[in-house]
Each structure stands twice: as structure tokens, then as C-alpha cells.
Scaffold this motif. Sequence first.
Motif, PDB file in Angstrom:
ATOM      1  N   LYS A  27     187.751  49.140 -92.582  1.00 37.72           N
ATOM      2  CA  LYS A  27     187.665  48.153 -93.652  1.00 37.72           C
ATOM      3  C   LYS A  27     186.608  48.551 -94.680  1.00 37.72           C
ATOM      4  O   LYS A  27     186.794  48.369 -95.886  1.00 37.72           O
ATOM      5  CB  LYS A  27     187.349  46.778 -93.084  1.00 37.72           C
ATOM      6  N   ALA A  28     185.508  49.100 -94.214  1.00 37.63           N
ATOM      7  CA  ALA A  28     184.389  49.429 -95.103  1.00 37.63           C
ATOM      8  C   ALA A  28     184.745  50.497 -96.134  1.00 37.63           C
ATOM      9  O   ALA A  28     184.101  50.578 -97.181  1.00 37.63           O
ATOM     10  CB  ALA A  28     183.189  49.891 -94.282  1.00 37.63           C
ATOM     11  N   THR A  29     185.791  51.279 -95.875  1.00 35.67           N
ATOM     12  CA  THR A  29     186.116  52.372 -96.799  1.00 35.67           C
ATOM     13  C   THR A  29     187.508  52.269 -97.408  1.00 35.67           C
ATOM     14  O   THR A  29     187.842  53.068 -98.283  1.00 35.67           O
ATOM     15  CB  THR A  29     186.005  53.733 -96.079  1.00 35.67           C
ATOM     16  N   VAL A  30     188.317  51.313 -96.997  1.00 34.18           N
ATOM     17  CA  VAL A  30     189.718  51.271 -97.433  1.00 34.18           C
ATOM     18  C   VAL A  30     189.888  50.760 -98.860  1.00 34.18           C
ATOM     19  O   VAL A  30     190.825  51.132 -99.548  1.00 34.18           O
ATOM     20  CB  VAL A  30     190.591  50.471 -96.447  1.00 34.18           C
ATOM     21  N   HIS A  31     188.976  49.908 -99.328  1.00 33.41           N
ATOM     22  CA  HIS A  31     189.120  49.312-100.655  1.00 33.41           C
ATOM     23  C   HIS A  31     188.447  50.175-101.715  1.00 33.41           C
ATOM     24  O   HIS A  31     187.222  50.266-101.777  1.00 33.41           O
ATOM     25  CB  HIS A  31     188.528  47.901-100.673  1.00 33.41           C
ATOM     26  N   ASP A  32     189.289  50.804-102.550  1.00 37.07           N
ATOM     27  CA  ASP A  32     188.790  51.631-103.649  1.00 37.07           C
ATOM     28  C   ASP A  32     189.834  51.605-104.766  1.00 37.07           C
ATOM     29  O   ASP A  32     190.654  50.686-104.811  1.00 37.07           O
ATOM     30  CB  ASP A  32     188.475  53.056-103.173  1.00 37.07           C
ATOM     31  N   ASP A  33     189.843  52.591-105.625  1.00 36.74           N
ATOM     32  CA  ASP A  33     190.801  52.582-106.728  1.00 36.74           C
ATOM     33  C   ASP A  33     192.207  53.009-106.310  1.00 36.74           C
ATOM     34  O   ASP A  33     193.131  53.024-107.116  1.00 36.74           O
ATOM     35  CB  ASP A  33     190.301  53.445-107.888  1.00 36.74           C
ATOM     36  N   ASN A  34     192.374  53.338-105.034  1.00 36.21           N
ATOM     37  CA  ASN A  34     193.676  53.743-104.506  1.00 36.21           C
ATOM     38  C   ASN A  34     193.912  53.090-103.141  1.00 36.21           C
ATOM     39  O   ASN A  34     194.363  53.743-102.205  1.00 36.21           O
ATOM     40  CB  ASN A  34     193.752  55.266-104.406  1.00 36.21           C
ATOM     41  N   THR A  35     193.609  51.816-103.026  1.00 42.18           N
ATOM     42  CA  THR A  35     193.719  51.086-101.762  1.00 42.18           C
ATOM     43  C   THR A  35     195.164  51.112-101.258  1.00 42.18           C
ATOM     44  O   THR A  35     196.082  50.772-101.994  1.00 42.18           O
ATOM     45  CB  THR A  35     193.282  49.624-101.957  1.00 42.18           C
ATOM     46  N   PRO A  36     195.350  51.502 -99.994  1.00 43.46           N
ATOM     47  CA  PRO A  36     196.705  51.481 -99.449  1.00 43.46           C
ATOM     48  C   PRO A  36     197.145  50.049 -99.126  1.00 43.46           C
ATOM     49  O   PRO A  36     196.310  49.160 -98.911  1.00 43.46           O
ATOM     50  CB  PRO A  36     196.582  52.307 -98.165  1.00 43.46           C
ATOM     51  N   LEU A  37     198.450  49.830 -99.080  1.00 48.46           N
ATOM     52  CA  LEU A  37     199.000  48.546 -98.681  1.00 48.46           C
ATOM     53  C   LEU A  37     198.549  48.247 -97.251  1.00 48.46           C
ATOM     54  O   LEU A  37     198.619  49.115 -96.375  1.00 48.46           O
ATOM     55  CB  LEU A  37     200.535  48.588 -98.761  1.00 48.46           C
ATOM     56  N   VAL A 116     193.761  44.425-109.483  1.00 44.55           N
ATOM     57  CA  VAL A 116     192.664  45.354-109.755  1.00 44.55           C
ATOM     58  C   VAL A 116     191.503  44.555-110.316  1.00 44.55           C
ATOM     59  O   VAL A 116     191.670  43.804-111.282  1.00 44.55           O
ATOM     60  CB  VAL A 116     193.092  46.446-110.764  1.00 44.55           C
ATOM     61  N   ASP A 117     190.314  44.701-109.705  1.00 38.63           N
ATOM     62  CA  ASP A 117     189.164  43.949-110.223  1.00 38.63           C
ATOM     63  C   ASP A 117     188.478  44.711-111.356  1.00 38.63           C
ATOM     64  O   ASP A 117     188.868  45.829-111.701  1.00 38.63           O
ATOM     65  CB  ASP A 117     188.204  43.531-109.107  1.00 38.63           C
ATOM     66  N   SER A 118     187.480  44.113-111.945  1.00 39.54           N
ATOM     67  CA  SER A 118     186.836  44.682-113.141  1.00 39.54           C
ATOM     68  C   SER A 118     186.164  46.025-112.887  1.00 39.54           C
ATOM     69  O   SER A 118     185.943  46.791-113.812  1.00 39.54           O
ATOM     70  CB  SER A 118     185.820  43.694-113.712  1.00 39.54           C
ATOM     71  N   SER A 119     185.873  46.344-111.623  1.00 41.89           N
ATOM     72  CA  SER A 119     185.256  47.637-111.311  1.00 41.89           C
ATOM     73  C   SER A 119     186.296  48.721-111.046  1.00 41.89           C
ATOM     74  O   SER A 119     185.941  49.873-110.795  1.00 41.89           O
ATOM     75  CB  SER A 119     184.343  47.492-110.090  1.00 41.89           C
ATOM     76  N   GLY A 120     187.575  48.342-111.060  1.00 42.88           N
ATOM     77  CA  GLY A 120     188.641  49.303-110.805  1.00 42.88           C
ATOM     78  C   GLY A 120     189.110  49.334-109.358  1.00 42.88           C
ATOM     79  O   GLY A 120     190.031  50.063-109.011  1.00 42.88           O
ATOM     80  N   ILE A 121     188.494  48.535-108.501  1.00 44.10           N
ATOM     81  CA  ILE A 121     188.912  48.494-107.097  1.00 44.10           C
ATOM     82  C   ILE A 121     190.219  47.714-106.996  1.00 44.10           C
ATOM     83  O   ILE A 121     190.381  46.651-107.581  1.00 44.10           O
ATOM     84  CB  ILE A 121     187.824  47.869-106.211  1.00 44.10           C
ATOM     85  N   VAL A 122     191.138  48.269-106.220  1.00 43.66           N
ATOM     86  CA  VAL A 122     192.463  47.688-106.030  1.00 43.66           C
ATOM     87  C   VAL A 122     192.489  46.904-104.725  1.00 43.66           C
ATOM     88  O   VAL A 122     191.941  47.343-103.715  1.00 43.66           O
ATOM     89  CB  VAL A 122     193.536  48.802-105.987  1.00 43.66           C
ATOM     90  N   GLU A 123     193.135  45.755-104.757  1.00 43.80           N
ATOM     91  CA  GLU A 123     193.464  45.023-103.541  1.00 43.80           C
ATOM     92  C   GLU A 123     194.975  44.989-103.479  1.00 43.80           C
ATOM     93  O   GLU A 123     195.633  44.633-104.461  1.00 43.80           O
ATOM     94  CB  GLU A 123     192.869  43.611-103.605  1.00 43.80           C
ATOM     95  N   TRP A 124     195.548  45.413-102.363  1.00 47.28           N
ATOM     96  CA  TRP A 124     197.000  45.491-102.214  1.00 47.28           C
ATOM     97  C   TRP A 124     197.332  45.054-100.802  1.00 47.28           C
ATOM     98  O   TRP A 124     197.088  45.791 -99.852  1.00 47.28           O
ATOM     99  CB  TRP A 124     197.459  46.918-102.484  1.00 47.28           C
ATOM    100  N   GLU A 125     197.853  43.829-100.681  1.00 49.98           N
ATOM    101  CA  GLU A 125     197.987  43.224 -99.368  1.00 49.98           C
ATOM    102  C   GLU A 125     199.320  42.527 -99.150  1.00 49.98           C
ATOM    103  O   GLU A 125     199.872  41.908-100.061  1.00 49.98           O
ATOM    104  CB  GLU A 125     196.885  42.176 -99.154  1.00 49.98           C
ATOM    105  N   ILE A 126     199.803  42.623 -97.918  1.00 45.91           N
ATOM    106  CA  ILE A 126     200.813  41.722 -97.388  1.00 45.91           C
ATOM    107  C   ILE A 126     199.994  40.602 -96.773  1.00 45.91           C
ATOM    108  O   ILE A 126     199.229  40.828 -95.832  1.00 45.91           O
ATOM    109  CB  ILE A 126     201.693  42.417 -96.336  1.00 45.91           C
TER     110      ILE A 126
END
Length: 187
Positions: A27-37, A116-126
Motif C-alpha cells: 500500500k505504501a508504494t502503490v499510489h503514484d502517477d501510474n497506480t494499478p487498478l 488524479v489529484d493535484s499532485s498527479g497521483i492516480v487513484e484507480w479502484e474497484i
Amino acid sequence: MTELSSTPVELVVLADANGRACGTAPKATVHDDNTPLHFAFSCYVRDEQGKVLVTRRALSKKTWPGVWTNSMCGHPGVGEDPAAALVRRGAEELGVPPQRIGDIKCVLPDFSYRAVDSSGIVEWEICPVYVATLNTGDVAPLPEEVDSFAWVDPVDLVAAVKSTPFAFSPWMVEQLAHPELQHAIGA
């Protein structure tokens, strides 16, 4: 000699394009600008008077810091039922003992989103959406999770989200657009 950490690494369960589990990532590393589903859940907690708990995300959160959102959210662990994860997160995020969360109902079982938040981090969730009841008492949110909270009238919440969507998490805005969820929270 290197000392091993006794703290287990929290994992998120990754999903393939068909919505099936296909692996894990920390979890600590999964959220970035290319977050997997991956799999998650959202929950709206109601009190005995019918008010809905909204929380403001802690300013230290990696994504959407300081944004108002639903009562709690999280990621089910490997093999963990989302309703069980919800009860676990009730303690970890809101400081609510498991026996005080009840009447758990999945309202939007097929909800998913990408934002995508203002810092460019993507959240992509079921992210199935639940409604639950806080049986007694109040919450005692953990400061690393929640900056502040409020119990609000569901009708007022829906109106606020419609009129100022920028003040709320994108997943909450999308979720509250569904009549099924509005009905379930009493809006």
C-alpha cells in the motif's frame, strides 16, 4: 546485523481488466502517477438520528489531503471480505470498536473510479460502497487519518456536494450521484 521489522507490510489486492484479483502490492508504494487498478471500499456511517458522518482527510495524507469525504474508506487485505475490512478500518481510522458498527449494507457493489489529484497521483479502484450504522456513542478519529469530522443531514450533504464538488473527494462526488446511495443514506 540488520534488525527485521515486526510490522507487517500492508498490501493492496491488484485487479485485472475483468475485475479479478491478479496479485498484490505494498500500500505504501502503490499510489503514484501510474497506480494499478486495485480493490478498495467506501463506507457512509449513519448515527441513530439518521445523520451521516463526513470526514476531512488528514493534511498528511498522500492523496487528497484536507479534502472532505465519506465516513471511511480502505483496502481489503488478501482474502479479506470487504465488510470485514470496513469493520477493521472503523477501528483504524475512526477509533470505533468493531461491535459498534452494524447494519452493514453494500449499496453500490459495482462502483469503480479513476481520479488524479493535484499532485498527479492516480487513484484507480474497484470500490464497492457500503452504508453502516454506528450503534452508540461517537467516533474518535486517528489524527494521521482524519483532520476533522462532522455529522450532517444527508439531504444537506447531497446539496453541498452538488453545489461545491471541488470541496469533496472525487469518489464521493461520483458515489453520491447514484440515487441508490442517496436513498440508502436517507437523502
